[in-house]
Motif scaffolding. Structure first.
Motif, PDB file in Angstrom:
ATOM      1  N   ASP A 457      60.617  39.330  37.855  1.00 56.92           N
ATOM      2  CA  ASP A 457      61.952  38.974  37.372  1.00 56.92           C
ATOM      3  C   ASP A 457      61.939  37.745  36.471  1.00 56.92           C
ATOM      4  N   GLY A 458      60.756  37.292  36.048  1.00 54.64           N
ATOM      5  CA  GLY A 458      60.665  36.183  35.111  1.00 54.64           C
ATOM      6  C   GLY A 458      60.651  34.812  35.745  1.00 54.64           C
ATOM      7  N   VAL A 459      60.728  34.741  37.070  1.00 51.25           N
ATOM      8  CA  VAL A 459      60.711  33.461  37.766  1.00 51.25           C
ATOM      9  C   VAL A 459      59.277  32.967  37.890  1.00 51.25           C
ATOM     10  N   ILE A 460      59.075  31.672  37.633  1.00 49.37           N
ATOM     11  CA  ILE A 460      57.747  31.080  37.754  1.00 49.37           C
ATOM     12  C   ILE A 460      57.406  30.884  39.228  1.00 49.37           C
ATOM     13  N   ALA A 461      56.306  31.496  39.668  1.00 48.18           N
ATOM     14  CA  ALA A 461      55.862  31.371  41.059  1.00 48.18           C
ATOM     15  C   ALA A 461      54.831  30.269  41.243  1.00 48.18           C
ATOM     16  N   TRP A 462      54.136  29.923  40.159  1.00 46.41           N
ATOM     17  CA  TRP A 462      53.086  28.889  40.241  1.00 46.41           C
ATOM     18  C   TRP A 462      52.823  28.332  38.858  1.00 46.41           C
ATOM     19  N   ARG A 463      52.621  27.021  38.793  1.00 47.02           N
ATOM     20  CA  ARG A 463      52.199  26.350  37.571  1.00 47.02           C
ATOM     21  C   ARG A 463      50.869  25.667  37.820  1.00 47.02           C
ATOM     22  N   ASP A 464      50.033  25.593  36.808  1.00 51.59           N
ATOM     23  CA  ASP A 464      48.768  24.897  36.964  1.00 51.59           C
ATOM     24  C   ASP A 464      49.049  23.463  37.419  1.00 51.59           C
ATOM     25  N   GLY A 465      48.297  23.032  38.414  1.00 49.08           N
ATOM     26  CA  GLY A 465      48.498  21.699  38.956  1.00 49.08           C
ATOM     27  C   GLY A 465      49.467  21.644  40.117  1.00 49.08           C
ATOM     28  N   ASP A 466      50.064  22.798  40.470  1.00 44.88           N
ATOM     29  CA  ASP A 466      51.046  22.840  41.560  1.00 44.88           C
ATOM     30  C   ASP A 466      50.436  23.337  42.872  1.00 44.88           C
ATOM     31  N   GLY A 467      49.169  23.134  43.076  1.00 46.76           N
ATOM     32  CA  GLY A 467      48.555  23.558  44.325  1.00 46.76           C
ATOM     33  C   GLY A 467      47.777  24.848  44.177  1.00 46.76           C
ATOM     34  N   ASP A 468      47.420  25.426  45.323  1.00 46.55           N
ATOM     35  CA  ASP A 468      46.558  26.599  45.367  1.00 46.55           C
ATOM     36  C   ASP A 468      47.273  27.843  44.841  1.00 46.55           C
ATOM     37  N   LEU A 469      46.654  28.542  43.893  1.00 46.02           N
ATOM     38  CA  LEU A 469      47.239  29.732  43.289  1.00 46.02           C
ATOM     39  C   LEU A 469      47.441  30.835  44.312  1.00 46.02           C
ATOM     40  N   ALA A 470      46.431  31.106  45.120  1.00 45.44           N
ATOM     41  CA  ALA A 470      46.522  32.197  46.105  1.00 45.44           C
ATOM     42  C   ALA A 470      47.657  31.948  47.095  1.00 45.44           C
ATOM     43  N   GLN A 471      47.804  30.702  47.507  1.00 38.31           N
ATOM     44  CA  GLN A 471      48.872  30.375  48.455  1.00 38.31           C
ATOM     45  C   GLN A 471      50.241  30.549  47.805  1.00 38.31           C
ATOM     46  N   ALA A 472      50.382  30.156  46.546  1.00 39.37           N
ATOM     47  CA  ALA A 472      51.651  30.305  45.843  1.00 39.37           C
ATOM     48  C   ALA A 472      51.977  31.763  45.566  1.00 39.37           C
ATOM     49  N   ALA A 473      50.941  32.579  45.356  1.00 39.89           N
ATOM     50  CA  ALA A 473      51.156  33.988  45.041  1.00 39.89           C
ATOM     51  C   ALA A 473      51.514  34.820  46.261  1.00 39.89           C
ATOM     52  N   ALA A 474      51.067  34.393  47.437  1.00 39.24           N
ATOM     53  CA  ALA A 474      51.180  35.212  48.647  1.00 39.24           C
ATOM     54  C   ALA A 474      52.594  35.672  48.986  1.00 39.24           C
ATOM     55  N   PRO A 475      53.641  34.855  48.825  1.00 40.95           N
ATOM     56  CA  PRO A 475      54.983  35.344  49.180  1.00 40.95           C
ATOM     57  C   PRO A 475      55.519  36.407  48.235  1.00 40.95           C
ATOM     58  N   TRP A 476      54.948  36.524  47.021  1.00 42.54           N
ATOM     59  CA  TRP A 476      55.525  37.403  46.006  1.00 42.54           C
ATOM     60  C   TRP A 476      54.625  38.575  45.635  1.00 42.54           C
ATOM     61  N   PHE A 477      53.318  38.360  45.657  1.00 42.46           N
ATOM     62  CA  PHE A 477      52.355  39.410  45.321  1.00 42.46           C
ATOM     63  C   PHE A 477      51.477  39.627  46.555  1.00 42.46           C
ATOM     64  N   ASN A 478      51.372  40.855  46.999  1.00 46.46           N
ATOM     65  CA  ASN A 478      50.582  41.090  48.209  1.00 46.46           C
ATOM     66  C   ASN A 478      49.111  41.073  47.857  1.00 46.46           C
ATOM     67  N   VAL A 479      48.639  39.914  47.457  1.00 48.91           N
ATOM     68  CA  VAL A 479      47.290  39.793  46.932  1.00 48.91           C
ATOM     69  C   VAL A 479      46.235  40.073  47.990  1.00 48.91           C
ATOM     70  N   ALA A 480      46.513  39.744  49.247  1.00 46.90           N
ATOM     71  CA  ALA A 480      45.510  39.999  50.296  1.00 46.90           C
ATOM     72  C   ALA A 480      45.276  41.483  50.455  1.00 46.90           C
ATOM     73  N   ARG A 481      46.357  42.268  50.475  1.00 47.81           N
ATOM     74  CA  ARG A 481      46.213  43.711  50.647  1.00 47.81           C
ATOM     75  C   ARG A 481      45.577  44.346  49.432  1.00 47.81           C
ATOM     76  N   ARG A 482      45.984  43.875  48.238  1.00 49.29           N
ATOM     77  CA  ARG A 482      45.419  44.452  47.029  1.00 49.29           C
ATOM     78  C   ARG A 482      43.934  44.112  46.902  1.00 49.29           C
ATOM     79  N   ALA A 483      43.583  42.905  47.301  1.00 48.33           N
ATOM     80  CA  ALA A 483      42.163  42.504  47.207  1.00 48.33           C
ATOM     81  C   ALA A 483      41.280  43.332  48.102  1.00 48.33           C
ATOM     82  N   SER A 484      41.828  43.749  49.242  1.00 48.90           N
ATOM     83  CA  SER A 484      41.021  44.534  50.167  1.00 48.90           C
ATOM     84  C   SER A 484      40.944  45.989  49.708  1.00 48.90           C
TER      85      SER A 484
END
Length: 484
Positions: A457-484
Motif C-alpha cells: 500500500d506504499g507505506v514504508i516498513a523499514w528505512r536503512d539505519g532503522d534497525g534490523d530489516l528482517a525484524q521490520a519486515a516480519a509483521p508485513w511480509f511472511n518472510v520466515a515462511r517464504r524463506a523456508s
C-alpha cells in the motif's frame, strides 16, 4: 453454492477500489449493490465533485488509474496555483496557496503526484467499475444485502430470496450499512447539530442570493452555480432524522430564514439532506466480517474527507485480506487493519466536529471563528491546515524516479518491494531468499536514503539505519515462511 473468497456489499468507490485490490491479488470477488442503476444526479457535476487528497491520488496512481480520470485532465486543480488563490478551507475559512510553506514537506519530489485534485463521483465509479470487471470481479446490481450469518469457516449473505457464500464479507454499504447492523457492530459517536441540504432549484428572483459561501446568524448557504446550493440549518438534525420528503415549500422556507431574503423557488429538481452526525464502529472486524468506508465511520462532509478516508481503508485492507486468504499472512496482519485505520477515523471525525464547533450561530462560535481566521492567514497555520486537508504524510514512500520510472509506476502489480539505491549485494540476497521484489537503479534525488522496504500500500516498513530489516519486515511480509 459457489463460495467466493470475498463478498463486498456496496459498489461505491470504496467497495469497487477494494474489489480491484483483492482481484489484483487473484482473489475471487463478488460485489452486491442495492441500487439497480449506478447513475444518480447527485454523482454528476457539480454535486458529484469531490476533492482527492494526496494519499488517494497516490493510491490511484500506484494502480495505473489516475490517468483514466477525465476531470483532473480538464481541471488539474479546482483553485489554481496562484499565490493569492484559494487552496481549500476549514469551516469555510479559506487558506491560500501563497501562505503554504511546502518546504515543510521535503519528501515531496518533483515527480510527486499533486497534493489535491478534483474528481467526479460518477466518473470515478465508472473507472473503478471497468477496472474491477477487467480483473474478473462479479458485480450484481439491484441485489441488496438483507441478512448475514457467519461461522468459523465462511459467511452466508442473504439478498432478497438469494443466498451467497464467501470466506469473508466486507461492508462498504454506506452510512446506513446493513452489514454493520447485521454483523453486530457497535456504532458510537455524537448526534448532529444541523440538517444539510443539497439542492438544484430554479429561482424567480435569483438576484437576491449571493454566490459562494454565505454565513449568516441563522446558518449558511453556499451557491456554486446559479440554483445549485448547499444549505446548513442548525436544527439539531431534526428534519433529516424525521425522514420527511424534501418539498419545494420546505426548502424555500429554510432558505428564506437563513438568507433573510424573500427568495422564491419556482422549481425543485434535486434535493437530498445530510447531517454532521459523527459515528464510528468501535471495531472494524467481527469474525469474518469487516467494515470500510462510510459503513465504518460517518461525519459531516465538510472538507471532503469521507471519500479519501474510505479509499485509504480499501488500500490498507486489500493486500492484508488477500494475504490472509492466500495463507501467507504473518500473524496479526489482518488485525493491523483496524489498528492502523481506526485512529485515522477518530482524527477525521474530530476534524469534522471542530469545524462544526466554530460554524454554529452564536457569539462563542463567532469568537472562535475569528481566531481561526487569523491563524489560517499565517504561514504555519495555513501549512498545518493544508497538510491535514490534503493528507500530507511522511509515512508513504516518496515517488522516487528509478532509472526514469517512478515508484508508483513500479507498484502497478500490487506487490511490496525492497528499494536498494546502492545495489547492496546483501540486500539483493535477502530479498531473493525471502521472495520480496527487489528494485535498484539510478535515483536522481534519494532524499538521503540508501534503502527502503515498502508495503503493497506504499507505506514504508523499514528505512536503512532503522534497525534490523528482517525484524521490520516480519509483521508485513511472511518472510520466515517464504524463506523456508
Amino acid at each position: 453454492m459457489k463460495t467466493y473468497d470475498i463478498i463486498i456489499s456496496g459498489a461505491g468507490p470504496v467497495g469497487l477500489f477494494l474489489a480491484c485490490e483483492l482481484a489484483l491479488a487473484d482473489c475471487s470477488v463478488l460485489i452486491l449493490e442495492k441500487a439497480e442503476d449506478p447513475h444518480s444526479p447527485l454523482k454528476q457535476m457539480p454535486f458529484g465533485i469531490r476533492g482527492l487528497n494526496a494519499p488517494s491520488i497516490e493510491a490511484l496512481d500506484r494502480r495505473g488509474l489516475l490517468d483514466q480520470l477525465e476531470v483532473p485532465k480538464r481541471v488539474k486543480n479546482p483553485f489554481g496555483h496562484v499565490g493569492s488563490a484559494q487552496a481549500g478551507h476549514f469551516a469555510g475559512i479559506p487558506f491560500l496557496y501563497g501562505d503554504i510553506d511546502t518546504a515543510q514537506w521535503p519528501h515531496r519530489l518533483p515527480s510527486s503526484t499533486p497534493t489535491n485534485m478534483i474528481s467526479e463521483m460518477a466518473e470515478t465509479e465508472a473507472v473503478l467499475t471497468r477496472r474491477a470487471q477487467a480483473l474478473g470481479v462479479e458485480i450484481r446490481r439491484g441485489v441488496g444485502v438483507t441478512g448475514v450469518e457467519q461461522d468459523d469457516a465462511s459467511v452466508t449473505v442473504k439478498a432478497g430470496y438469494s443466498s451467497f457464500q464467501g470466506l469473508w464479507l466486507v461492508g462498504c454499504d454506506g452510512a446506513r450499512s446493513v452489514v454493520r447492523k447485521e454483523g453486530g457492530f457497535e456504532f458510537a459517536g455524537t448526534e448532529p447539530e444541523f440538517t444539510g441540504y443539497t439542492v438544484k432549484v430554479d429561482f424567480a428572483n435569483p438576484e437576491l442570493l449571493n454566490s459562494g459561501r454565505n454565513v449568516t446568524p441563522r446558518g449558511m448557504y453556499f451557491q456554486t452555480q446559479p440554483g445549485y446550493l448547499a444549505i446548513q440549518d442548525f436544527d439539531g438534525g431534526a428534519f433529516h432524522q424525521r425522514g420527511e420528503a424534501v418539498t419545494l415549500a420546505h426548502v424555500q422556507s429554510v432558505l428564506r430564514r437563513i438568507s433573510a431574503t424573500d427568495i422564491t423557488i419556482s422549481a425543485l429538481h434535486v434535493a437530498t439532506t445530510w447531517t454532521d452526525r459523527a459515528r464510528q464502529a468501535t471495531s472494524y472486524r467481527n469474525g469474518r466480517i469487516l467494515l470500510a468506508g462510510d459503513a465504518a465511520h460517518i461525519h459531516s462532509p465538510l472538507g471532503g474527507q469521507g471519500l479519501n478516508l474510505g479509499l485509504g481503508d480499501a488500500m490498507n485492507l486489500g493486500w492484508k485480506l488477500a494475504a490472509t486468504i492466500r495463507g501467507d499472512a504473518p500473524d496479526g496482519l489482518l488485525d493491523s487493519y483496524e489498528a492502523e485505520r481506526h485512529p485515522l477515523g477518530v482524527r477525521v471525525l474530530d476534524w469534522s466536529r471542530a469545524q462544526v464547533a466554530i460554524m454554529r450561530p452564536g457569539p462563542e462560535a463567532s469568537a472562535l471563528h475569528a481566531i481561526f481566521r487569523d491563524l489560517i492567514k499565517t504561514r504555519d497555520g495555513a501549512t498545518y491546515i493544508a497538510g491535514r486537508v490534503w493528507g500530507i504524510t511522511t509515512n508513504s514512500v516518496p515517488n522516487f524516479e528509478i532509472d526514469g520510472v517512478t515508484v508508483q509506476a513500479l507498484m502497478r502489480d500490487g506487490l511490496g518491494m525492497l528499494l536498494d539505491f546502492d545495489a547492496d549485494p546483501a540486500l539483493r540476497s535477502w530479498a531473493t531468499s525471502h521472495a520480496v521484489k527487489y528494485v535498484t537503479g539510478s535515483v536522481p534525488d534519494r532524499l538521503g536514503y540508501s534503502a527502503l522496504l515498502v508495503r503493497p500500500d506504499g507505506v514504508i516498513a523499514w528505512r536503512d539505519g532503522d534497525g534490523d530489516l528482517a525484524q521490520a519486515a516480519a509483521p508485513w511480509f511472511n518472510v520466515a515462511r517464504r524463506a523456508s
